[in-house]
Write a protein that holds these residues in place. Structure first.
Motif, PDB file in Angstrom:
ATOM      1  N   LYS A   9      38.317  48.914  35.934  1.00  0.00           N
ATOM      2  CA  LYS A   9      38.647  47.954  36.961  1.00  0.00           C
ATOM      3  C   LYS A   9      39.218  46.600  35.937  1.00  0.00           C
ATOM      4  O   LYS A   9      40.224  46.433  36.314  1.00  0.00           O
ATOM      5  N   GLU A  10      38.601  46.230  35.050  1.00  0.00           N
ATOM      6  CA  GLU A  10      38.758  45.231  34.211  1.00  0.00           C
ATOM      7  C   GLU A  10      40.131  45.620  33.348  1.00  0.00           C
ATOM      8  O   GLU A  10      41.054  44.781  33.351  1.00  0.00           O
ATOM      9  N   GLY A  11      40.016  46.804  32.795  1.00  0.00           N
ATOM     10  CA  GLY A  11      41.152  47.247  32.084  1.00  0.00           C
ATOM     11  C   GLY A  11      42.517  47.331  32.902  1.00  0.00           C
ATOM     12  O   GLY A  11      43.363  46.872  32.449  1.00  0.00           O
ATOM     13  N   TYR A  12      42.495  47.809  34.054  1.00  0.00           N
ATOM     14  CA  TYR A  12      43.393  48.209  35.097  1.00  0.00           C
ATOM     15  C   TYR A  12      43.936  46.552  35.321  1.00  0.00           C
ATOM     16  O   TYR A  12      45.309  46.121  35.303  1.00  0.00           O
ATOM     17  N   ASN A  13      43.149  45.624  35.377  1.00  0.00           N
ATOM     18  CA  ASN A  13      43.497  44.222  35.833  1.00  0.00           C
ATOM     19  C   ASN A  13      44.230  43.659  34.576  1.00  0.00           C
ATOM     20  O   ASN A  13      45.161  42.938  34.705  1.00  0.00           O
ATOM     21  N   ASP A  14      43.739  43.858  33.434  1.00  0.00           N
ATOM     22  CA  ASP A  14      44.334  43.536  32.137  1.00  0.00           C
ATOM     23  C   ASP A  14      45.830  44.014  32.138  1.00  0.00           C
ATOM     24  O   ASP A  14      46.765  43.635  31.773  1.00  0.00           O
ATOM     25  N   ILE A  15      46.127  45.503  32.530  1.00  0.00           N
ATOM     26  CA  ILE A  15      47.396  46.131  32.297  1.00  0.00           C
ATOM     27  C   ILE A  15      48.400  45.297  33.356  1.00  0.00           C
ATOM     28  O   ILE A  15      49.580  44.946  33.053  1.00  0.00           O
ATOM     29  N   GLU A  16      47.850  45.067  34.575  1.00  0.00           N
ATOM     30  CA  GLU A  16      48.915  44.339  35.609  1.00  0.00           C
ATOM     31  C   GLU A  16      49.147  42.946  35.157  1.00  0.00           C
ATOM     32  O   GLU A  16      50.184  42.346  35.333  1.00  0.00           O
TER      33      GLU A  16
END
Length: 101
Positions: A75-82
């Motif tokens: 989830k942290e990775g997806y948030n960083d991408i966004e």
């Protein structure tokens, strides 16, 4: 020395292809490379190189994480991408190797 025994192996096709490319550049047939490997086993009394698990930092070692911890990392990775917090993979791996070598 004449070769008189046939050895049939099942290997991962990608690993085989990669090894063949390297051996081709070295000018060594696969059968010769395997023969060298088997001779080294006989001469050293074991596998002729260290067989160890890779050293992985606990912060990214999913074997040491719970399912919830893995999901949180994802989830942290997806948030960083966004948020646009991304970097070139080559640069990221170089940085990782410097930090964790």
């Amino acid at each position: 020395m004449e070769k008189t025994t046939t050895l049939n192996l099942r290997v991962n096709p990608d690993v085989k292809r990669s090894a063949e490319e390297v051996l081709s550049q070295l000018g060594i047939p696969m059968s010769t490379a395997i023969d060298i490997y088997l001779k080294q086993i006989s001469m050293t009394g074991g596998i002729p190189f260290a067989v160890t698990l890779p050293k992985v930092p606990a912060s990214v070692n999913t074997d040491l994480m719970t399912t919830d911890e893995i999901h949180a990392k994802l989830k942290e990775g997806y948030n960083d991408i966004e948020k646009g917090k991304v970097q070139d993979a080559t640069a990221a791996f170089m940085k990782f190797r410097k930090t964790h070598a």
